[in-house]
Write a protein that holds these residues in place. Structure first.
Motif, PDB file in Angstrom:
ATOM      1  N   TRP A  25      11.605  17.988   1.882  1.00  0.00           N
ATOM      2  CA  TRP A  25      10.363  18.688   1.546  1.00  0.00           C
ATOM      3  C   TRP A  25       9.485  17.826   0.640  1.00  0.00           C
ATOM      4  O   TRP A  25       8.267  17.746   0.839  1.00  0.00           O
ATOM      5  CB  TRP A  25      10.687  20.025   0.874  1.00  0.00           C
ATOM      6  N   GLU A  26      10.085  17.188  -0.342  1.00  0.00           N
ATOM      7  CA  GLU A  26       9.310  16.334  -1.232  1.00  0.00           C
ATOM      8  C   GLU A  26       8.724  15.151  -0.472  1.00  0.00           C
ATOM      9  O   GLU A  26       7.567  14.751  -0.712  1.00  0.00           O
ATOM     10  CB  GLU A  26      10.199  15.852  -2.381  1.00  0.00           C
ATOM     11  N   SER A  27       9.468  14.609   0.469  1.00  0.00           N
ATOM     12  CA  SER A  27       8.972  13.478   1.254  1.00  0.00           C
ATOM     13  C   SER A  27       7.775  13.876   2.112  1.00  0.00           C
ATOM     14  O   SER A  27       6.794  13.137   2.204  1.00  0.00           O
ATOM     15  CB  SER A  27      10.089  12.910   2.139  1.00  0.00           C
ATOM     16  N   VAL A  28       7.855  15.037   2.748  1.00  0.00           N
ATOM     17  CA  VAL A  28       6.727  15.496   3.559  1.00  0.00           C
ATOM     18  C   VAL A  28       5.515  15.765   2.673  1.00  0.00           C
ATOM     19  O   VAL A  28       4.380  15.404   3.015  1.00  0.00           O
ATOM     20  CB  VAL A  28       7.105  16.746   4.374  1.00  0.00           C
ATOM     21  N   ALA A  29       5.735  16.396   1.522  1.00  0.00           N
ATOM     22  CA  ALA A  29       4.626  16.657   0.603  1.00  0.00           C
ATOM     23  C   ALA A  29       3.964  15.352   0.175  1.00  0.00           C
ATOM     24  O   ALA A  29       2.720  15.228   0.190  1.00  0.00           O
ATOM     25  CB  ALA A  29       5.129  17.432  -0.616  1.00  0.00           C
ATOM     26  N   ASP A  30       4.758  14.359  -0.194  1.00  0.00           N
ATOM     27  CA  ASP A  30       4.194  13.082  -0.622  1.00  0.00           C
ATOM     28  C   ASP A  30       3.425  12.409   0.508  1.00  0.00           C
ATOM     29  O   ASP A  30       2.355  11.819   0.291  1.00  0.00           O
ATOM     30  CB  ASP A  30       5.318  12.160  -1.111  1.00  0.00           C
ATOM     31  N   HIS A  31       3.954  12.494   1.714  1.00  0.00           N
ATOM     32  CA  HIS A  31       3.279  11.885   2.867  1.00  0.00           C
ATOM     33  C   HIS A  31       1.925  12.552   3.108  1.00  0.00           C
ATOM     34  O   HIS A  31       0.913  11.860   3.344  1.00  0.00           O
ATOM     35  CB  HIS A  31       4.174  12.025   4.097  1.00  0.00           C
ATOM     36  N   LEU A  32       1.893  13.869   3.054  1.00  0.00           N
ATOM     37  CA  LEU A  32       0.630  14.582   3.254  1.00  0.00           C
ATOM     38  C   LEU A  32      -0.388  14.220   2.177  1.00  0.00           C
ATOM     39  O   LEU A  32      -1.577  14.026   2.456  1.00  0.00           O
ATOM     40  CB  LEU A  32       0.879  16.085   3.269  1.00  0.00           C
ATOM     41  N   LEU A  33       0.064  14.146   0.939  1.00  0.00           N
ATOM     42  CA  LEU A  33      -0.846  13.850  -0.171  1.00  0.00           C
ATOM     43  C   LEU A  33      -1.345  12.407  -0.112  1.00  0.00           C
ATOM     44  O   LEU A  33      -2.530  12.135  -0.359  1.00  0.00           O
ATOM     45  CB  LEU A  33      -0.154  14.125  -1.499  1.00  0.00           C
ATOM     46  N   ASP A  34      -0.480  11.468   0.219  1.00  0.00           N
ATOM     47  CA  ASP A  34      -0.900  10.070   0.313  1.00  0.00           C
ATOM     48  C   ASP A  34      -1.870   9.858   1.471  1.00  0.00           C
ATOM     49  O   ASP A  34      -2.789   9.032   1.386  1.00  0.00           O
ATOM     50  CB  ASP A  34       0.319   9.162   0.500  1.00  0.00           C
ATOM     51  N   SER A  35      -1.682  10.604   2.540  1.00  0.00           N
ATOM     52  CA  SER A  35      -2.448  10.361   3.760  1.00  0.00           C
ATOM     53  C   SER A  35      -3.901  10.797   3.654  1.00  0.00           C
ATOM     54  O   SER A  35      -4.740  10.336   4.450  1.00  0.00           O
ATOM     55  CB  SER A  35      -1.778  11.063   4.944  1.00  0.00           C
ATOM     56  N   VAL A  36      -4.228  11.667   2.729  1.00  0.00           N
ATOM     57  CA  VAL A  36      -5.627  12.109   2.607  1.00  0.00           C
ATOM     58  C   VAL A  36      -6.434  11.218   1.675  1.00  0.00           C
ATOM     59  O   VAL A  36      -7.663  11.319   1.628  1.00  0.00           O
ATOM     60  CB  VAL A  36      -5.723  13.578   2.132  1.00  0.00           C
ATOM     61  N   VAL A  37      -5.767  10.328   0.935  1.00  0.00           N
ATOM     62  CA  VAL A  37      -6.475   9.512  -0.054  1.00  0.00           C
ATOM     63  C   VAL A  37      -7.602   8.688   0.561  1.00  0.00           C
ATOM     64  O   VAL A  37      -8.699   8.604  -0.014  1.00  0.00           O
ATOM     65  CB  VAL A  37      -5.483   8.616  -0.822  1.00  0.00           C
ATOM     66  N   PRO A  38      -7.426   8.075   1.731  1.00  0.00           N
ATOM     67  CA  PRO A  38      -8.535   7.290   2.290  1.00  0.00           C
ATOM     68  C   PRO A  38      -9.795   8.096   2.580  1.00  0.00           C
ATOM     69  O   PRO A  38     -10.866   7.495   2.789  1.00  0.00           O
ATOM     70  CB  PRO A  38      -7.933   6.730   3.590  1.00  0.00           C
ATOM     71  N   TYR A  39      -9.690   9.392   2.579  1.00  0.00           N
ATOM     72  CA  TYR A  39     -10.839  10.232   2.921  1.00  0.00           C
ATOM     73  C   TYR A  39     -11.479  10.868   1.687  1.00  0.00           C
ATOM     74  O   TYR A  39     -12.373  11.701   1.815  1.00  0.00           O
ATOM     75  CB  TYR A  39     -10.403  11.314   3.909  1.00  0.00           C
ATOM     76  N   ALA A  40     -11.031  10.451   0.505  1.00  0.00           N
ATOM     77  CA  ALA A  40     -11.605  10.982  -0.728  1.00  0.00           C
ATOM     78  C   ALA A  40     -12.973  10.357  -0.991  1.00  0.00           C
ATOM     79  O   ALA A  40     -13.200   9.168  -0.717  1.00  0.00           O
ATOM     80  CB  ALA A  40     -10.673  10.712  -1.897  1.00  0.00           C
ATOM     81  N   THR A  41     -13.874  11.154  -1.525  1.00  0.00           N
ATOM     82  CA  THR A  41     -15.169  10.635  -1.958  1.00  0.00           C
ATOM     83  C   THR A  41     -15.009   9.936  -3.304  1.00  0.00           C
ATOM     84  O   THR A  41     -13.966  10.036  -3.960  1.00  0.00           O
ATOM     85  CB  THR A  41     -16.192  11.773  -2.084  1.00  0.00           C
ATOM     86  N   ASP A  42     -16.044   9.247  -3.755  1.00  0.00           N
ATOM     87  CA  ASP A  42     -16.012   8.611  -5.068  1.00  0.00           C
ATOM     88  C   ASP A  42     -15.733   9.664  -6.132  1.00  0.00           C
ATOM     89  O   ASP A  42     -16.384  10.724  -6.175  1.00  0.00           O
ATOM     90  CB  ASP A  42     -17.352   7.934  -5.362  1.00  0.00           C
ATOM     91  N   GLY A  43     -14.759   9.396  -6.974  1.00  0.00           N
ATOM     92  CA  GLY A  43     -14.401  10.347  -8.014  1.00  0.00           C
ATOM     93  C   GLY A  43     -13.392  11.385  -7.591  1.00  0.00           C
ATOM     94  O   GLY A  43     -12.986  12.217  -8.403  1.00  0.00           O
ATOM     95  N   PHE A  44     -12.985  11.393  -6.333  1.00  0.00           N
ATOM     96  CA  PHE A  44     -11.950  12.291  -5.807  1.00  0.00           C
ATOM     97  C   PHE A  44     -12.322  13.776  -5.894  1.00  0.00           C
ATOM     98  O   PHE A  44     -11.448  14.632  -5.871  1.00  0.00           O
ATOM     99  CB  PHE A  44     -10.615  12.064  -6.532  1.00  0.00           C
ATOM    100  N   ALA A  45     -13.609  14.095  -5.946  1.00  0.00           N
ATOM    101  CA  ALA A  45     -14.010  15.498  -6.008  1.00  0.00           C
ATOM    102  C   ALA A  45     -13.885  16.186  -4.657  1.00  0.00           C
ATOM    103  O   ALA A  45     -13.706  17.407  -4.597  1.00  0.00           O
ATOM    104  CB  ALA A  45     -15.448  15.618  -6.507  1.00  0.00           C
ATOM    105  N   GLN A  46     -14.037  15.421  -3.588  1.00  0.00           N
ATOM    106  CA  GLN A  46     -13.954  15.990  -2.249  1.00  0.00           C
ATOM    107  C   GLN A  46     -13.064  15.098  -1.375  1.00  0.00           C
ATOM    108  O   GLN A  46     -12.935  13.895  -1.617  1.00  0.00           O
ATOM    109  CB  GLN A  46     -15.338  16.094  -1.601  1.00  0.00           C
ATOM    110  N   TYR A  47     -12.467  15.725  -0.384  1.00  0.00           N
ATOM    111  CA  TYR A  47     -11.728  15.005   0.652  1.00  0.00           C
ATOM    112  C   TYR A  47     -12.374  15.377   1.981  1.00  0.00           C
ATOM    113  O   TYR A  47     -12.234  16.503   2.451  1.00  0.00           O
ATOM    114  CB  TYR A  47     -10.247  15.379   0.630  1.00  0.00           C
ATOM    115  N   ARG A  48     -13.113  14.429   2.547  1.00  0.00           N
ATOM    116  CA  ARG A  48     -13.855  14.680   3.779  1.00  0.00           C
ATOM    117  C   ARG A  48     -13.056  14.108   4.951  1.00  0.00           C
ATOM    118  O   ARG A  48     -13.203  12.937   5.317  1.00  0.00           O
ATOM    119  CB  ARG A  48     -15.250  14.092   3.686  1.00  0.00           C
ATOM    120  N   LEU A  49     -12.248  14.959   5.515  1.00  0.00           N
ATOM    121  CA  LEU A  49     -11.355  14.533   6.589  1.00  0.00           C
ATOM    122  C   LEU A  49     -12.110  14.461   7.909  1.00  0.00           C
ATOM    123  O   LEU A  49     -13.128  15.137   8.100  1.00  0.00           O
ATOM    124  CB  LEU A  49     -10.181  15.501   6.698  1.00  0.00           C
TER     125      LEU A  49
END
Length: 665
Positions: A25-49
């Motif tokens: 479960w922790e591995s899947v959670a970490d994978h999901l969280l890491d995978s959205v980082v490239p779609y974060a806006t400047d300052g990480f206020a939004q994640y535009r997938l």
């Protein structure tokens, strides 16, 4: 592109059914969280997938990306006591600061009446509560004030009259917790509002009407229980725990042996959020399930999707079931909407030494024996088979009639006669699966739009619908993998009567065959849908389709027909089967005398169904008909699960209300 999902080795000793542990479960959670980082806006206020924008627009969608992944991050952070990579804390701290700064180019939109950001505010409030020592309390006073000011925009706002009232409850509770603006009357009002939607035995409708689906678990139970946890309200906490205890006794049966949830209702893109109430039961001490069963079912669901492409190769959750499937996605859903699946990770709040993590996996009911479970409150009758692990849900009660456009098409995720863990409904006007339709010579097709629930008890359920000159009363009797449908059809002469079965779908077109009054569709893996006419039908066929089913691009539905209804009232009987077992269930002998139908299973006792003017009765084993007793608990087939005598009179018809209420989340 995200790196592939990497999982720890399976642990067959601790988890004999799934092999999965807390580390998975922790591995899947970490994978999901890491995978959205490239779609974060400047300052990480939004994640535009990537993907189609929702009706709320890209800015709201970007906030949704932050809020829903923040909820996942919160469970991961709190569950680890803050012992997570510092970058995870830094990202969400930065996003909180940037999103609540009106001068920032990616600031969050304000909270306004009936707006989607109200939904996202609830996820942010819950996440802030769970991570307070590591995030909120470490912000500067000015930064905390900005966060509070943005959340305080919820005070006094109007919401749709459904699960949204609970978003206000949890947001204002967090505000109360940190000394921010809030209105105790609004908190109390939201909690009182859901009392009108509680129908008994653990079941809530999502607002007025008969809106029964997964929202009963991942919203109507989840938020009040978490609110009680936030507020320390032990009295209400006990009330919600008692209801959750009752609910989970039924709910545990909605999952196949391979982890697939029954495919019914809206917002199915949330996928494994379906297990949130199971973890909630363990978290609050309300669960009737052995701790090892909670993990067996929950891990089975998460593994089910992970093995079938969710998350995808980029590490993202798409708007679909396994793959992306736009036809099954509501217009309120944007690219980040699937991350309400974060609720599945509620179990990480349980400490690693909790029995739900340390006990050996315990069998789910479907692992042990065939199951028959009547759920009178939503009007459902569930039957599952151990041989193939398939769960089938016969629907005689849930229709969402109050929110449907009366001029629009019926909602395929609510109005079918049956749903399963292995098939989904075809979407579109041409679909025939799971419907008893009456077609005029001019091509007008009757629609089962407003369901009149009549019965759900033992192995029997019944309902009716009316569409213009057509009235159909349907009774279902289940036996193993089979449903015997008995339809009493009142319609003008010359109309065609059509009864559709299940629609298996996959990457390849199913094999199809048909005869005079039978038809089948078989998927490459052996999953087989069969329809057999037992009385009244004169023809059969298979309807093939492409691109209309969430389970795969190719689907096929066997169906039966009567080419010309004689006029007035007539009875039709069909055998409906979905099985991955080696043998198709045997058909019962059928005897029809007017409005009385007797089924004689091979080697079994006769079952008689009678249609009256205002009721349907079923009896067997020579017992006199009597009123149904309390809601049935799960009973292995052959152990109290037989079609015991019952007379079930028509339930009070629930009036349609507020069709124009918005339905988002």
């Amino acid at each position: 592109m995200s790196s592939p999902l990497r999982l720890p080795p399976a642990d067959p000793h601790l988890s004999g059914f799934t092999g999965w542990t807390r580390a998975h479960w922790e591995s899947v959670a970490d994978h999901l969280l890491d995978s959205v980082v490239p779609y974060a806006t400047d300052g990480f206020a939004q994640y535009r997938l990537p993907g189609r924008a929702s009706r709320s627009g890209v800015v709201s969608d970007g906030l949704e990306g932050f809020a829903r992944t923040f909820l996942l991050a919160a469970f991961r952070i709190a569950g680890a006591g803050g012992d997570v990579p510092p970058a995870l804390l830094e990202r969400y701290a930065a996003g909180l600061v940037a999103g609540t700064d009106p001068a920032h180019p990616y600031a969050w939109p304000p909270l306004t009446d009936m707006s989607q950001p109200l939904v996202e505010a609830a996820s942010i409030a819950l996440a802030l509560h769970e991570t307070r020592p590591w995030l909120f309390d470490r912000l500067s006073p000015a930064q905390r004030e900005r966060v509070v000011a943005w959340l305080a925009g919820f005070v006094g706002r109007r919401t749709p009259d459904n699960n949204w009232v609970l978003f206000q409850v949890v947001v204002e509770q967090f505000l109360a917790e940190v000394g921010g603006p809030h209105d105790p009357a609004e908190i109390a009002g939201g909690l009182e509002r859901i009392e009108e939607w509680y129908v008994g035995d653990g079941w809530y409708s999502d607002g007025k009407g008969k809106n029964f689906d997964y929202y009963s678990g991942w919203a109507m139970h989840l938020y009040p229980s978490l609110w009680a946890r936030m507020a320390g309200d032990s009295a209400r906490g006990r009330l919600y725990a008692d209801r959750l205890h009752r609910f989970l006794g039924h709910y545990q049966h909605l999952f196949a042996a391979d982890g697939g949830p029954v495919h019914q209702g809206r917002s199915l893109i949330y996928r494994f959020a379906t297990v949130a109430p199971l973890w909630l039961g363990a978290l609050t001490g309300a669960s009737p399930l052995p701790p090892g069963r909670t993990r067996r079912i929950a891990s089975g669901v998460l593994r089910h999707f992970a093995e079938r492409g969710a998350p995808d190769g980029r590490g993202l959750l798409t708007c679909g079931w396994y793959d992306a499937f736009p036809p099954g996605t509501q217009d309120y859903s944007g690219p980040a909407s699937p991350y309400w699946a974060s609720k599945a990770f509620l179990g990480l709040l349980l400490p690693p030494e909790h029995p739900a993590w340390t006990d050996g996996e315990a069998a789910a009911p479907v692992d042990l024996a065939d199951q028959v479970v009547a759920m009178p409150e939503p009007g459902w009758l569930l039957h599952a088979t151990r041989e193939d692990g398939v769960v089938r849900l016969v629907n005689h009660g849930s229709d969402r009639d109050r929110v449907q456009d009366p001029a629009g098409p019926p909602d395929p995720h609510y109005l079918r006669l049956a749903y399963t863990s292995h098939t989904g409904p075809d979407i579109g006007e041409e679909a025939v699966d799971g419907q008893l339709a009456v077609v005029s010579p001019q091509g007008a097709t009757s629609r089962r739009r407003v369901i009149e629930p009549l019965a759900a008890g033992g192995r029997f359920a019944a309902s009716a619908y009316r569409d213009g000159p057509v009235r159909v009363v349907t009774a279902s009797v289940v036996d193993g993998a089979a449903e015997i449908r008995i339809h009493q059809v009142t319609a003008p002469a010359g109309h065609l009567v059509r009864d559709g079965g299940h629609a298996p779908a996959g990457p390849e077109a199913p094999e199809t065959r048909s005869g005079d009054t039978w038809a089948l569709a078989r998927r490459a893996d052996g999953l087989t849908s069969v329809m057999r006419g037992l009385h009244g039908y004169t023809g059969a066929g298979v309807a093939s389709a492409h691109g209309v089913n969430a389970f795969g691009p190719h689907s096929a539905t066997p169906y039966l027909t009567r080419d010309a209804h004689p006029g007035g009232t007539a009875v039709y009987v069909s055998l409906v089967v979905l099985t991955a077992g080696e043998r198709e269930p045997a058909a019962p002998e059928v005897r029809v005398r007017g409005d009385e139908v007797t089924l004689v299973p091979p080697g079994g006792e006769p079952i008689t169904v009678r249609f009256g003017a205002e009721h349907v009765t079923v009896s067997s084993r020579g017992e006199p008909a009597s009123r149904s007793g309390p809601p049935a608990t799960a009973a292995p087939a052959g152990e109290g699960g037989s079609a015991t005598s019952a007379v079930v009179r028509a339930a009070d018809r629930i009036a349609r209300h507020n069709r124009d209420d918005q339905e988002k989340s």
